[in-house]
Design a protein around this motif. Structure first.
Motif, mmCIF file in Angstrom:
data_model
loop_
_atom_site.group_PDB
_atom_site.id
_atom_site.type_symbol
_atom_site.label_atom_id
_atom_site.label_comp_id
_atom_site.label_asym_id
_atom_site.label_seq_id
_atom_site.Cartn_x
_atom_site.Cartn_y
_atom_site.Cartn_z
ATOM 1 N N VAL A 138 0.853 -1.184 0.000
ATOM 2 C CA VAL A 138 0.000 0.000 0.000
ATOM 3 C C VAL A 138 0.891 1.237 0.000
ATOM 4 C CG1 VAL A 138 -1.941 1.176 1.110
ATOM 5 C CG2 VAL A 138 -1.626 -1.287 1.448
ATOM 6 N N TYR A 139 0.575 2.165 -0.890
ATOM 7 C CA TYR A 139 1.320 3.423 -1.012
ATOM 8 C C TYR A 139 0.429 4.571 -0.538
ATOM 9 C CZ TYR A 139 4.388 0.723 -4.098
ATOM 10 O OH TYR A 139 5.242 -0.219 -4.626
ATOM 11 N N LEU A 140 0.999 5.477 0.245
ATOM 12 C CA LEU A 140 0.247 6.623 0.756
ATOM 13 C C LEU A 140 0.825 7.913 0.202
ATOM 14 C CD1 LEU A 140 -1.737 8.133 2.582
ATOM 15 C CD2 LEU A 140 -0.148 7.784 4.490
ATOM 16 N N TYR A 141 -0.086 8.784 -0.295
ATOM 17 C CA TYR A 141 0.311 10.081 -0.831
ATOM 18 C C TYR A 141 -0.560 11.181 -0.231
ATOM 19 C CZ TYR A 141 2.786 7.520 -4.518
ATOM 20 O OH TYR A 141 3.633 6.692 -5.204
ATOM 21 N N VAL A 142 0.029 12.369 -0.100
ATOM 22 C CA VAL A 142 -0.739 13.582 0.152
ATOM 23 C C VAL A 142 -1.028 14.184 -1.222
ATOM 24 C CG1 VAL A 142 -0.691 15.910 1.110
ATOM 25 C CG2 VAL A 142 0.273 14.001 2.410
ATOM 26 N N TYR A 143 -2.311 14.538 -1.454
ATOM 27 C CA TYR A 143 -2.731 14.925 -2.804
ATOM 28 C C TYR A 143 -3.480 16.251 -2.795
ATOM 29 C CZ TYR A 143 -5.634 14.921 -7.022
ATOM 30 O OH TYR A 143 -6.267 15.271 -8.189
ATOM 31 N N LYS A 144 -3.079 17.117 -3.732
ATOM 32 C CA LYS A 144 -3.820 18.358 -3.962
ATOM 33 C C LYS A 144 -3.462 18.905 -5.344
ATOM 34 C CE LYS A 144 -4.845 23.009 -2.285
ATOM 35 N NZ LYS A 144 -4.469 24.114 -1.363
ATOM 36 N N ASP A 145 -4.487 19.328 -6.085
ATOM 37 C CA ASP A 145 -4.300 19.956 -7.402
ATOM 38 C C ASP A 145 -3.427 19.100 -8.318
ATOM 39 O OD1 ASP A 145 -5.784 22.101 -6.471
ATOM 40 O OD2 ASP A 145 -4.000 23.222 -5.849
ATOM 41 N N ASN A 146 -3.738 17.791 -8.348
ATOM 42 C CA ASN A 146 -3.032 16.841 -9.226
ATOM 43 C C ASN A 146 -1.547 16.679 -8.905
ATOM 44 O OD1 ASN A 146 -5.295 16.136 -10.826
ATOM 45 N ND2 ASN A 146 -5.055 18.045 -11.986
ATOM 46 N N VAL A 147 -1.155 17.067 -7.698
ATOM 47 C CA VAL A 147 0.222 16.882 -7.254
ATOM 48 C C VAL A 147 0.225 15.860 -6.117
ATOM 49 C CG1 VAL A 147 2.246 17.960 -6.202
ATOM 50 C CG2 VAL A 147 0.914 19.204 -7.923
ATOM 51 N N TYR A 148 1.103 14.845 -6.232
ATOM 52 C CA TYR A 148 1.201 13.790 -5.226
ATOM 53 C C TYR A 148 2.532 13.900 -4.494
ATOM 54 C CZ TYR A 148 -2.751 11.383 -7.452
ATOM 55 O OH TYR A 148 -3.981 11.055 -7.951
ATOM 56 N N ARG A 149 2.476 13.877 -3.170
ATOM 57 C CA ARG A 149 3.689 13.824 -2.352
ATOM 58 C C ARG A 149 3.696 12.507 -1.593
ATOM 59 N NH1 ARG A 149 4.416 17.631 1.851
ATOM 60 N NH2 ARG A 149 2.160 17.986 1.929
ATOM 61 N N SER A 150 4.747 11.731 -1.784
ATOM 62 C CA SER A 150 4.806 10.411 -1.166
ATOM 63 C C SER A 150 5.006 10.514 0.346
ATOM 64 C CB SER A 150 5.941 9.593 -1.781
ATOM 65 O OG SER A 150 6.068 8.343 -1.127
ATOM 66 N N VAL A 151 4.171 9.788 1.085
ATOM 67 C CA VAL A 151 4.317 9.695 2.540
ATOM 68 C C VAL A 151 5.045 8.412 2.920
ATOM 69 C CG1 VAL A 151 3.100 9.594 4.753
ATOM 70 C CG2 VAL A 151 2.240 11.065 2.914
ATOM 71 N N GLY A 152 4.706 7.320 2.221
ATOM 72 C CA GLY A 152 5.381 6.068 2.539
ATOM 73 C C GLY A 152 4.728 4.862 1.908
ATOM 74 N N TYR A 153 5.358 3.722 2.135
ATOM 75 C CA TYR A 153 4.890 2.434 1.608
ATOM 76 C C TYR A 153 4.959 1.405 2.722
ATOM 77 C CZ TYR A 153 5.339 -2.207 -0.468
ATOM 78 O OH TYR A 153 5.192 -3.543 -0.741
ATOM 79 N N VAL A 154 3.967 0.520 2.787
ATOM 80 C CA VAL A 154 3.988 -0.609 3.718
ATOM 81 C C VAL A 154 3.479 -1.841 2.990
ATOM 82 C CG1 VAL A 154 3.691 0.760 5.824
ATOM 83 C CG2 VAL A 154 1.677 -0.041 4.585
ATOM 84 N N SER A 155 3.836 -3.003 3.481
ATOM 85 C CA SER A 155 3.381 -4.235 2.855
ATOM 86 C C SER A 155 1.929 -4.539 3.195
ATOM 87 C CB SER A 155 4.271 -5.404 3.279
ATOM 88 O OG SER A 155 4.267 -5.529 4.696
ATOM 89 N N ASP A 156 1.456 -4.011 4.327
ATOM 90 C CA ASP A 156 0.074 -4.222 4.752
ATOM 91 C C ASP A 156 -0.464 -2.927 5.347
ATOM 92 O OD1 ASP A 156 -1.894 -5.138 7.206
ATOM 93 O OD2 ASP A 156 -2.060 -6.474 5.476
ATOM 94 N N PHE A 157 -1.710 -2.593 5.059
ATOM 95 C CA PHE A 157 -2.274 -1.323 5.497
ATOM 96 C C PHE A 157 -2.118 -1.104 6.999
ATOM 97 C CE2 PHE A 157 -5.834 1.148 7.193
ATOM 98 C CZ PHE A 157 -5.688 2.324 6.483
ATOM 99 N N ASP A 158 -2.296 -2.154 7.790
ATOM 100 C CA ASP A 158 -2.225 -2.017 9.251
ATOM 101 C C ASP A 158 -0.839 -1.616 9.735
ATOM 102 O OD1 ASP A 158 -4.895 -2.609 9.542
ATOM 103 O OD2 ASP A 158 -4.569 -4.747 9.881
#
Length: 363
Positions: A164-184
């Motif tokens: 699972v990949y997490l991004y902060v998103y606004k105005d079609n711009v993505y900033r990566s927060v992080g990646y984990v193998s499982d959401f939990d």
């Protein structure tokens, strides 16, 4: 060892060594921060018959972090080009012999004085010291072994681990927060209402969006938990280890955290950064977007990376067929492209294949 970041700094390091420099040895090493080249110089001291050869350490060269493994940087390991160019440009001054047994990270290469005991890798031809381990091939280097294994995974279309990949998103711009193998495994996961995570479709790459309204509630829960932990905060005892401490500032108050030796401090540090990310997202009026990568294979992942790096740009089907020549058949390639298009990870327009934003966000 000192960092060598320019030709001038390498030249200065050489000038500090007495004797006649003859060989510049560049051997790879690495740590938790990444790979680097260790530079040593062999010099001749004295006169015959008492002449002897000595090795002196010059420093280490690092010209990037290990994200280059995934970014398609060309050349991927510029440290090798750095030392080759230096030796060429200073030939008239030093006349050095460059000993660079591998232009990419490899721990199996011999030193200059060990080269007579080495063999050549059957795949790439570099000098290696054969391993004594019964689990490691003796005729190829570790890098080539990994390449063979990766090629086999792609050919056999082996399943890849979900993530699972997490991004902060606004105005079609993505900033990566992080990646984990499982959401939990996300530090923020316990603070997210399960109702915000609907059933995830198997037909696409599921995307879950948390709008600012949802982030306000999550931030309130994070704040409550963080303040509860800070209320029980105790300063670290080993003040002599202070350089290793991390410092956070919450509500104007600084807290020193010994993340390595103090579990409570480590929990505070993780929670604070989850709180900080959400705080910044709210200040920007941004959303959180989770991309769930499920059911992918090494072949799928490899093809998306080929489309994304070094820069996301259209590639022709023929270009992709040529890239996998000797590994995949044209039928296998077209089948993979069709699957990834159905998952909205790429688009096919005539002969052109283009990775989508969803595809970019999961590799």
């Amino acid at each position: 060892m000192p960092d060598i970041t320019s030709f001038d700094s390498l030249d200065y390091a050489l000038q500090q060594v007495s004797g006649k420099p003859t060989v510049l040895e560049a051997i790879w090493d690495g740590d938790t921060q990444g790979w680097y080249l260790c530079l040593n110089v062999y010099v001749k001291r004295g006169i015959w018959p008492l002449q002897r050869t000595e090795r002196h350490t010059l420093g280490t060269v690092t010209l990037g972090n290990d994200l280059r493994l995934f970014s398609g940087q060309v050349p991927p390991w510029p440290e090798a080009e750095f030392v080759k160019t230096f030796v060429e440009q200073t030939h008239g001054t030093y006349g050095l012999t460059l000993y660079l047994p591998s232009e990419e990270p490899d721990l199996d290469c011999p030193r200059w004085t060990e080269r007579e005991h080495a063999i050549t890798c059957a795949d790439c031809g570099k000098l290696i010291l054969p391993s004594d381990s019964p689990y490691v091939p003796k005729h190829i280097c570790h890098t080539c072994q990994l390449r063979r294994e990766q090629k086999a995974r792609i050919q056999q279309d082996e399943p890849q681990h979900d993530g699972v990949y997490l991004y902060v998103y606004k105005d079609n711009v993505y900033r990566s927060v992080g990646y984990v193998s499982d959401f939990d495994n996300f530090d923020i996961a316990p603070y997210i209402d399960s109702a915000l995570l609907p059933g995830l479709s198997q037909d696409t790459v599921p995307i879950v969006t948390l709008e600012p309204e949802a982030l306000v509630e999550i931030q309130a829960r994070l704040t409550e938990s963080l303040e509860e932990k800070l209320a029980a905060y105790e300063p670290p005892e080993n003040t002599h280890r202070k350089p290793r401490f991390a410092t956070i500032i919450y509500a104007g108050v600084p807290y020193e955290l010994d993340r390595q030796r103090h579990n409570q401090h480590y929990d505070i540090w993780k929670l604070f950064h989850s709180w900080e990310w959400v705080q910044q997202a709210l200040a920007d009026g941004a959303s959180y977007k989770f991309f769930f990568k499920r059911g992918f294979t090494y072949r799928n992942d490899s093809m998306l990376r080929f489309l994304k790096y070094p820069t996301p740009s259209p590639k022709t089907v023929e270009h992709i067929i040529q890239h996998y020549d000797g590994s995949l058949t044209e039928q296998e390639i077209r089948g993979t492209l069709a699957k990834l298009e159905a998952l909205y990870c790429l688009t096919i327009a005539g002969k052109d294949v283009t990775i989508t934003q969803t595809g970019r966000n999961i590799v």
